[in-house]
Write an enzyme that holds these catalytic residues in place. Structure first.
Site, PDB file in Angstrom:
ATOM      1  N   SER A 115       0.831  -1.197   0.000  1.00 40.24           N
ATOM      2  CA  SER A 115       0.000   0.000   0.000  1.00 40.24           C
ATOM      3  C   SER A 115       0.869   1.253   0.000  1.00 40.24           C
ATOM      4  O   SER A 115       1.695   1.437  -0.909  1.00 40.24           O
ATOM      5  CB  SER A 115      -0.966  -0.024   1.199  1.00 40.24           C
ATOM      6  OG  SER A 115      -1.946   0.979   1.076  1.00 40.24           O
ATOM      7  N   GLU A 245      -2.048  -2.216  -8.281  1.00 42.66           N
ATOM      8  CA  GLU A 245      -3.302  -2.518  -7.579  1.00 42.66           C
ATOM      9  C   GLU A 245      -3.843  -1.226  -7.010  1.00 42.66           C
ATOM     10  O   GLU A 245      -3.162  -0.197  -7.013  1.00 42.66           O
ATOM     11  CB  GLU A 245      -3.062  -3.554  -6.482  1.00 42.66           C
ATOM     12  CG  GLU A 245      -2.011  -3.181  -5.460  1.00 42.66           C
ATOM     13  CD  GLU A 245      -2.595  -2.813  -4.102  1.00 42.66           C
ATOM     14  OE1 GLU A 245      -3.820  -2.934  -3.924  1.00 42.66           O
ATOM     15  OE2 GLU A 245      -1.810  -2.394  -3.235  1.00 42.66           O
ATOM     16  N   HIS A 316      -4.806  -5.195  -1.651  1.00 45.25           N
ATOM     17  CA  HIS A 316      -5.758  -4.888  -0.586  1.00 45.25           C
ATOM     18  C   HIS A 316      -6.913  -5.864  -0.446  1.00 45.25           C
ATOM     19  O   HIS A 316      -7.689  -5.760   0.498  1.00 45.25           O
ATOM     20  CB  HIS A 316      -6.301  -3.468  -0.784  1.00 45.25           C
ATOM     21  CG  HIS A 316      -5.318  -2.394  -0.439  1.00 45.25           C
ATOM     22  ND1 HIS A 316      -4.278  -2.065  -1.277  1.00 45.25           N
ATOM     23  CD2 HIS A 316      -5.205  -1.619   0.661  1.00 45.25           C
ATOM     24  CE1 HIS A 316      -3.568  -1.098  -0.714  1.00 45.25           C
ATOM     25  NE2 HIS A 316      -4.097  -0.810   0.456  1.00 45.25           N
TER      26      HIS A 316
END
Length: 346
Positions: A115, A245, A316
Site C-alpha cells: 500500500s 493494484e 488490498h
C-alpha cells in the site's frame, strides 16, 4: 539488483512504522502481540520493535524524520536481517528527505509491506535492493485466528525456503474490504469471511509468453511519487512487467483513467513487456476497472497486444502473496500463470 539473504531460525527482524502510526495506539497494540508471538514461536525469529514505532499516530505524523530514523537504524544494525512495516497510510513519501540510499545499498536485508509502503519500496529500488510487496505486520502477520494459508505459503517460499521457480497461483478463496473484521481485542477469535473465487486470473488482452523484471506498486500512491527522485525514468521501465493494484479507497473510474493516461503519456505502455493487476479491494470494481484498463491501454494508447492479467492475489483484497521488486517473472497468457523465475532470496 541486490538480493537479500533468506531468513533462518534465530534471526532478528525489526518492526517499523513508516506510514500511519496506529500500531502504537492502545486499541491496536494487541496486533503487535499476536504478530510477535507468531514470529517468535512459529518461525523462530527474534523481534525488535524500533524506538519510534509505537509512538502513535499524532507523533509519527508530525515527525517523519523519526520514522526514517528507525528505518535507517534498522538497516545499519548488522544483527537485523529483515524489516517489516506495520501498516500503510498515505504519507510515507515524507520520509524521502531523510533517506540515505548508501545505507540501504551497503546493508541489504529483507524489507516488506504494501500500500503506502510503495514509496518505501521505490526507495529500496533506487538503492538497488530487491524488496517485497506484501506482508505488513497489522494486516497479515497478525491476522486473527491464524495467518492465511495462501499468505503463509508465499512468506515461507519467499523468505525461509526459497525455490528456483515459484508460481504465484490464484487463491481458490477471496475476501474483500467489506469483510474486514474490526481490529479490537474483542474480535481476536472472529474469523474473516472468505468466499470461493469463481473468477481466478483473468486475461484482459495479449497472448503468448513474456518475461521481464517486476516493478510497480499501489496506483493510489503513484500520485505522490510522480516527479520525485524515486520515480523510475522511462529507461528504467523498459522491458519490465508492471504490477499495480488499488487500495480500499473507492477510486472513481475516471481517476483510474487519469492515472493510467499519465503512465501512457510517460511512454510506459510502449516499453513494458506486460502488466499484472491486483484483485480490487471492492469486488464491484472488478469489471469497471477492467474496462478502464482496456480502454486506456488498448484503445487510447494503441497497445491491444500488451499482455495484461488481472484479479491477481496481491494488495488490498485477501489473501495476498508476495511480489518481489526487480526479479525476473514470466507471464503465460494461454495458461494464465505467473511465475517468479529465480529464488526470491539468496
Amino acid at each position: 539488483m541486490i538480493k537479500p539473504e533468506r531468513l533462518k531460525k534465530g534471526d532478528k527482524v525489526a518492526i517499523v512504522s513508516l506510514s500511519r502510526g496506529m500500531l502504537g495506539e492502545d486499541w491496536a497494540i494487541h496486533k503487535l502481540d499476536i504478530a510477535k508471538e507468531r514470529l517468535e514461536n512459529d518461525f523462530g525469529l527474534e523481534v525488535q520493535v524500533m524506538d519510534n514505532a509505537l509512538k502513535g499516530i499524532d507523533y509519527l505524523y508530525w515527525h517523519p524524520q523519526k520514522r526514517a530514523e528507525d528505518l535507517m537504524n534498522a538497516f545499519k544494525d548488522p544483527s537485523i536481517k529483515a524489516i517489516i512495516n506495520a501498516i500503510g497510510g498515505d504519507d510515507s513519501i515524507r520520509l524521502l528527505p531523510y533517506i540515505d540510499f548508501d545505507v540501504i545499498k551497503n546493508n541489504p536485508k529483507i524489507f516488506m509491506g504494501f500500500s503506502d509502503t510503495t514509496s518505501n519500496h521505490l526507495m529500496m529500488y533506487k538503492a538497488g535492493l530487491v524488496s517485497y510487496y506484501g506482508g505488513s505486520l497489522m494486516n497479515n502477520w497478525s491476522e486473527y485466528i491464524k495467518i492465511n494459508d495462501y499468505t503463509k505459503n508465499a512468506l515461507v517460499h519467499a523468505f525461509f525456503e526459497p525455490v528456483e521457480r515459484f508460481e504465484i497461483k490464484s487463491s481458490p478463496v477471496c475476501s474483500y474490504s467489506q469483510d474486514v473484521v474490526l481490529w479490537s481485542e474483542e474480535n481476536v477469535n472472529t474469523p474473516r469471511k472468505f468466499y470461493r473465487d469463481e473468477k481466478g486470473y483473468q486475461v484482459l488482452q495479449g497472448e503468448g509468453k513474456v518475461q521481464g523484471r517486476l516493478l510497480g506498486g499501489c496506483l493510489d500512491v503513484f500520485i505522490e511519487l510522480l516527479g520525485t527522485a524515486i520515480w523510475p525514468g522511462i529507461d528504467e521501465w523498459k522491458d519490465k512487467i508492471l504490477f499495480v493494484e488499488t487500495s480500499e479507497v473507492d477510486m472513481p473510474d475516471y481517476q483510474l483513467c487519469w492515472l493510467l493516461r499519465n503512465l501512457g503519456a510517460q511512454g510506459l505502455f510502449d516499453v513494458l513487456k506486460g502488466i499484472i493487476v491486483g484483485k480490487p479491494a471492492i469486488e464491484e470494481k472488478f469489471e469497471v476497472y477492467n474496462q478502464v484498463y482496456k480502454q486506456v491501454i488498448a484503445e487510447e494508447f494503441h497497445r491491444p497486444d500488451l499482455p495484461i492479467i488481472t484479479n491477481v492475489n496481491f494488495g488490498h483484497a485477501e489473501p495476498i502473496g508476495i511480489i518481489p521488486y526487480g526479479l525476473q517473472c514470466e507471464l503465460d497468457v494461454e495458461q494464465r500463470t505467473i511465475t517468479i523465475l529465480e529464488p526470491m532470496t539468496r
